[in-house]
Design a protein around this motif. Sequence first.
Motif, mmCIF file in Angstrom:
data_model
loop_
_atom_site.group_PDB
_atom_site.id
_atom_site.type_symbol
_atom_site.label_atom_id
_atom_site.label_comp_id
_atom_site.label_asym_id
_atom_site.label_seq_id
_atom_site.Cartn_x
_atom_site.Cartn_y
_atom_site.Cartn_z
ATOM 1 N N VAL A 108 -19.662 46.287 118.715
ATOM 2 C CA VAL A 108 -18.435 45.682 118.190
ATOM 3 C C VAL A 108 -18.720 44.312 117.589
ATOM 4 O O VAL A 108 -18.256 43.980 116.488
ATOM 5 C CB VAL A 108 -17.367 45.590 119.299
ATOM 6 N N TYR A 109 -19.507 43.502 118.301
ATOM 7 C CA TYR A 109 -19.811 42.156 117.806
ATOM 8 C C TYR A 109 -20.597 42.214 116.491
ATOM 9 O O TYR A 109 -20.259 41.508 115.519
ATOM 10 C CB TYR A 109 -20.618 41.388 118.855
ATOM 11 N N SER A 110 -21.643 43.025 116.444
ATOM 12 C CA SER A 110 -22.496 43.086 115.248
ATOM 13 C C SER A 110 -21.715 43.558 114.039
ATOM 14 O O SER A 110 -21.783 42.948 112.958
ATOM 15 C CB SER A 110 -23.686 44.014 115.499
ATOM 16 N N TYR A 111 -20.955 44.630 114.205
ATOM 17 C CA TYR A 111 -20.217 45.162 113.061
ATOM 18 C C TYR A 111 -19.034 44.284 112.685
ATOM 19 O O TYR A 111 -18.636 44.241 111.522
ATOM 20 C CB TYR A 111 -19.772 46.596 113.336
ATOM 21 N N GLN A 112 -18.469 43.567 113.665
ATOM 22 C CA GLN A 112 -17.415 42.618 113.330
ATOM 23 C C GLN A 112 -17.970 41.494 112.469
ATOM 24 O O GLN A 112 -17.346 41.073 111.494
ATOM 25 C CB GLN A 112 -16.808 42.061 114.627
ATOM 26 N N ARG A 113 -19.170 41.011 112.803
ATOM 27 C CA ARG A 113 -19.813 39.967 112.004
ATOM 28 C C ARG A 113 -20.173 40.484 110.613
ATOM 29 O O ARG A 113 -20.008 39.778 109.616
ATOM 30 C CB ARG A 113 -21.063 39.475 112.727
ATOM 31 N N ILE A 114 -20.670 41.706 110.545
ATOM 32 C CA ILE A 114 -20.997 42.303 109.240
ATOM 33 C C ILE A 114 -19.736 42.462 108.412
ATOM 34 O O ILE A 114 -19.694 42.122 107.222
ATOM 35 C CB ILE A 114 -21.686 43.665 109.436
ATOM 36 N N PHE A 115 -18.696 42.987 109.051
ATOM 37 C CA PHE A 115 -17.418 43.185 108.374
ATOM 38 C C PHE A 115 -16.895 41.858 107.818
ATOM 39 O O PHE A 115 -16.492 41.758 106.655
ATOM 40 C CB PHE A 115 -16.427 43.782 109.371
ATOM 41 N N HIS A 116 -16.933 40.826 108.642
ATOM 42 C CA HIS A 116 -16.444 39.510 108.221
ATOM 43 C C HIS A 116 -17.289 38.948 107.087
ATOM 44 O O HIS A 116 -16.770 38.334 106.146
ATOM 45 C CB HIS A 116 -16.448 38.558 109.421
ATOM 46 N N LYS A 117 -18.607 39.161 107.155
ATOM 47 C CA LYS A 117 -19.495 38.629 106.122
ATOM 48 C C LYS A 117 -19.227 39.284 104.768
ATOM 49 O O LYS A 117 -19.177 38.607 103.733
ATOM 50 C CB LYS A 117 -20.959 38.860 106.536
ATOM 51 N N ILE A 118 -19.045 40.588 104.776
ATOM 52 C CA ILE A 118 -18.791 41.297 103.518
ATOM 53 C C ILE A 118 -17.469 40.861 102.909
ATOM 54 O O ILE A 118 -17.375 40.618 101.704
ATOM 55 C CB ILE A 118 -18.817 42.821 103.748
ATOM 56 N N ILE A 119 -16.447 40.745 103.739
ATOM 57 C CA ILE A 119 -15.142 40.320 103.232
ATOM 58 C C ILE A 119 -15.195 38.885 102.727
ATOM 59 O O ILE A 119 -14.623 38.548 101.683
ATOM 60 C CB ILE A 119 -14.073 40.447 104.337
ATOM 61 N N SER A 120 -15.926 38.012 103.429
ATOM 62 C CA SER A 120 -15.954 36.593 103.061
ATOM 63 C C SER A 120 -16.738 36.334 101.777
ATOM 64 O O SER A 120 -16.612 35.256 101.194
ATOM 65 C CB SER A 120 -16.565 35.769 104.201
ATOM 66 N N THR A 121 -17.529 37.295 101.333
ATOM 67 C CA THR A 121 -18.311 37.107 100.103
ATOM 68 C C THR A 121 -17.599 37.638 98.862
ATOM 69 O O THR A 121 -18.197 37.701 97.799
ATOM 70 C CB THR A 121 -19.674 37.805 100.212
ATOM 71 N N ARG A 122 -16.340 37.982 98.977
ATOM 72 C CA ARG A 122 -15.647 38.589 97.831
ATOM 73 C C ARG A 122 -15.547 37.613 96.657
ATOM 74 O O ARG A 122 -15.574 38.041 95.500
ATOM 75 C CB ARG A 122 -14.259 39.075 98.246
ATOM 76 N N ASN A 123 -15.432 36.304 96.907
ATOM 77 C CA ASN A 123 -15.367 35.353 95.804
ATOM 78 C C ASN A 123 -16.689 35.286 95.052
ATOM 79 O O ASN A 123 -16.724 35.085 93.839
ATOM 80 C CB ASN A 123 -15.001 33.963 96.337
ATOM 81 N N HIS A 156 -27.105 43.795 111.289
ATOM 82 C CA HIS A 156 -26.569 42.435 111.370
ATOM 83 C C HIS A 156 -27.556 41.437 110.773
ATOM 84 O O HIS A 156 -27.172 40.525 110.028
ATOM 85 C CB HIS A 156 -26.270 42.111 112.835
ATOM 86 N N LYS A 157 -28.852 41.588 111.066
ATOM 87 C CA LYS A 157 -29.871 40.710 110.507
ATOM 88 C C LYS A 157 -29.971 40.887 108.990
ATOM 89 O O LYS A 157 -30.191 39.913 108.262
ATOM 90 C CB LYS A 157 -31.223 40.993 111.153
ATOM 91 N N CYS A 158 -29.818 42.126 108.522
ATOM 92 C CA CYS A 158 -29.961 42.398 107.089
ATOM 93 C C CYS A 158 -28.828 41.803 106.264
ATOM 94 O O CYS A 158 -29.028 41.424 105.108
ATOM 95 C CB CYS A 158 -30.014 43.909 106.840
ATOM 96 N N ILE A 159 -27.642 41.733 106.833
ATOM 97 C CA ILE A 159 -26.461 41.384 106.036
ATOM 98 C C ILE A 159 -25.914 40.000 106.365
ATOM 99 O O ILE A 159 -25.396 39.309 105.490
ATOM 100 C CB ILE A 159 -25.360 42.454 106.232
ATOM 101 N N VAL A 160 -26.059 39.559 107.599
ATOM 102 C CA VAL A 160 -25.411 38.317 108.022
ATOM 103 C C VAL A 160 -26.377 37.142 108.090
ATOM 104 O O VAL A 160 -26.028 36.019 107.721
ATOM 105 C CB VAL A 160 -24.725 38.519 109.396
ATOM 106 N N ILE A 161 -27.591 37.371 108.552
ATOM 107 C CA ILE A 161 -28.533 36.283 108.818
ATOM 108 C C ILE A 161 -29.535 36.138 107.667
ATOM 109 O O ILE A 161 -30.224 37.103 107.338
ATOM 110 C CB ILE A 161 -29.298 36.536 110.139
ATOM 111 N N PRO A 162 -29.613 34.950 107.016
ATOM 112 C CA PRO A 162 -30.615 34.733 105.969
ATOM 113 C C PRO A 162 -32.018 34.927 106.531
ATOM 114 O O PRO A 162 -32.258 34.636 107.702
ATOM 115 C CB PRO A 162 -30.379 33.277 105.541
ATOM 116 N N PRO A 163 -32.947 35.441 105.746
ATOM 117 C CA PRO A 163 -32.896 35.755 104.308
ATOM 118 C C PRO A 163 -32.388 37.152 103.989
ATOM 119 O O PRO A 163 -32.787 37.758 102.999
ATOM 120 C CB PRO A 163 -34.352 35.598 103.887
ATOM 121 N N TYR A 164 -31.520 37.709 104.839
ATOM 122 C CA TYR A 164 -30.843 38.980 104.581
ATOM 123 C C TYR A 164 -31.817 40.146 104.434
ATOM 124 O O TYR A 164 -31.699 40.956 103.534
ATOM 125 C CB TYR A 164 -29.952 38.874 103.337
ATOM 126 N N ARG A 165 -32.762 40.237 105.324
ATOM 127 C CA ARG A 165 -33.646 41.403 105.349
ATOM 128 C C ARG A 165 -34.162 41.577 106.776
ATOM 129 O O ARG A 165 -34.228 40.630 107.552
ATOM 130 C CB ARG A 165 -34.806 41.256 104.370
#
Length: 418
Positions: free
Chosen positions: A221-236, A137-146
């Motif tokens: 569930v919460y962490s992967y839901q946030r990751i899932f949402h982040k990946i989908i929301s970056t499609r543009n 979740h920290k690597c993908i959702v929270i800046p600086p993404y690492r």
Amino acid sequence: MGDNWNSSYVYGTDTISGWGNRYFFTYFTEMSERNPWRTSSEVTAFSLIFLISIFANVAIAICVIRFPDMRTVTNCFVLNLAAADLLFAVSIPAVAYSRFHETWKLGNIACRLIPYVQFVSGVVLLWTLAFISIDRHKCIVIPPYRSKMTPTEASIYSALIWLMGTVMFVPVLFWFREQETNGNKLICTLVFPKTESLDISFCFIVPVVLLACLLPMIILVYSYQRIFHKIISTRNTWANSCVMVNTIDSKKPRNNKGRRQSEISVSDIFTPWPRKLSLSQQEEIRINKHIKVVRVLFLNVIVVLLMWLPITIVMFLIFIDGRRPDENKEYFLRSHHFVITLIVAFLNTVINPVLYGVLSDNFRACLIKMLCFKGNHENGNILKENITPSSGRNQGFIKNTRKQSLGNSISELPHEIA
């Protein structure tokens, strides 16, 4: 005893904890005529899970311990996961043996240790998976993404998880014991101490279910839901960086054909067939990597819920069943219900190495190297791809990756996510 007699609840006299005459749940054994087909099926399932689990988790552990390049933050947790899986799997032969007999034949020490080992390894499994999800979740959702966590810190967290599990379930060592029935047969059962002022069973079961089972599942569930949402929301963002559009096209509405092709839809993620798009090869490779990441993340959550919720629910139902007065004999649970959910939980010791090891490109390379005895074993170079910001390794790479975008970071993650 009547047609409605429940062979998983037997009558006995407790002279240790103060309950006197009462019914006890048999857990691993069943006081009835054995069904050969059901017993054979259970033992076959136990045997296959045991053999595959031992082989797979030992291989994963060797990969992480033997090769320095594999010692990332995620892999430190994977190693902890393998250790918990192995400890959990060690109890399988004893449970399988017990299914052949109506009575408990392994002795009082085994009766105390086997449930304790299962409880401890179970809570370590769930909380290790929860920590993996937090790190991702920290690597993908929270800046600086690492990940700011180091392998040493991951090892410390793993040790704390083990400490929590071993201390939390110390009472199980005293409350699980052999109990003689009125038919002079022995069972291995859980007997809580009886006090007039405090319901010890309620004070123990409810916090354990909440802290050891439900809380790590909620975190997952919460962490992967946030990751899932982040990946989908970056499609543009992916579409802008991949699709070549001219100045005129860029002024068109967002729902133009080219941009729509670059977006990831829900059907793209959950359908097994490939996307039928006329995009550039570079874009297709990149988008397929994102789809792979989301699929694995989604599978992680589903597997944990499917394999640990059943035994959590059954243990809670056993607790409710045991609170019935002796006059009410309408017990609805059977020993085989507990054993079936235990088999499902044991199956997780096979699935974990697949999700967190076999699906990883680096672990596959490591396993192939070990099995084929190829390469230079001294230098331990295994990593097939560049180290990503999420890997939690050599800080020398961080300066070169600070300006890396989230889209690029995720596109390099499938081998870490898996």
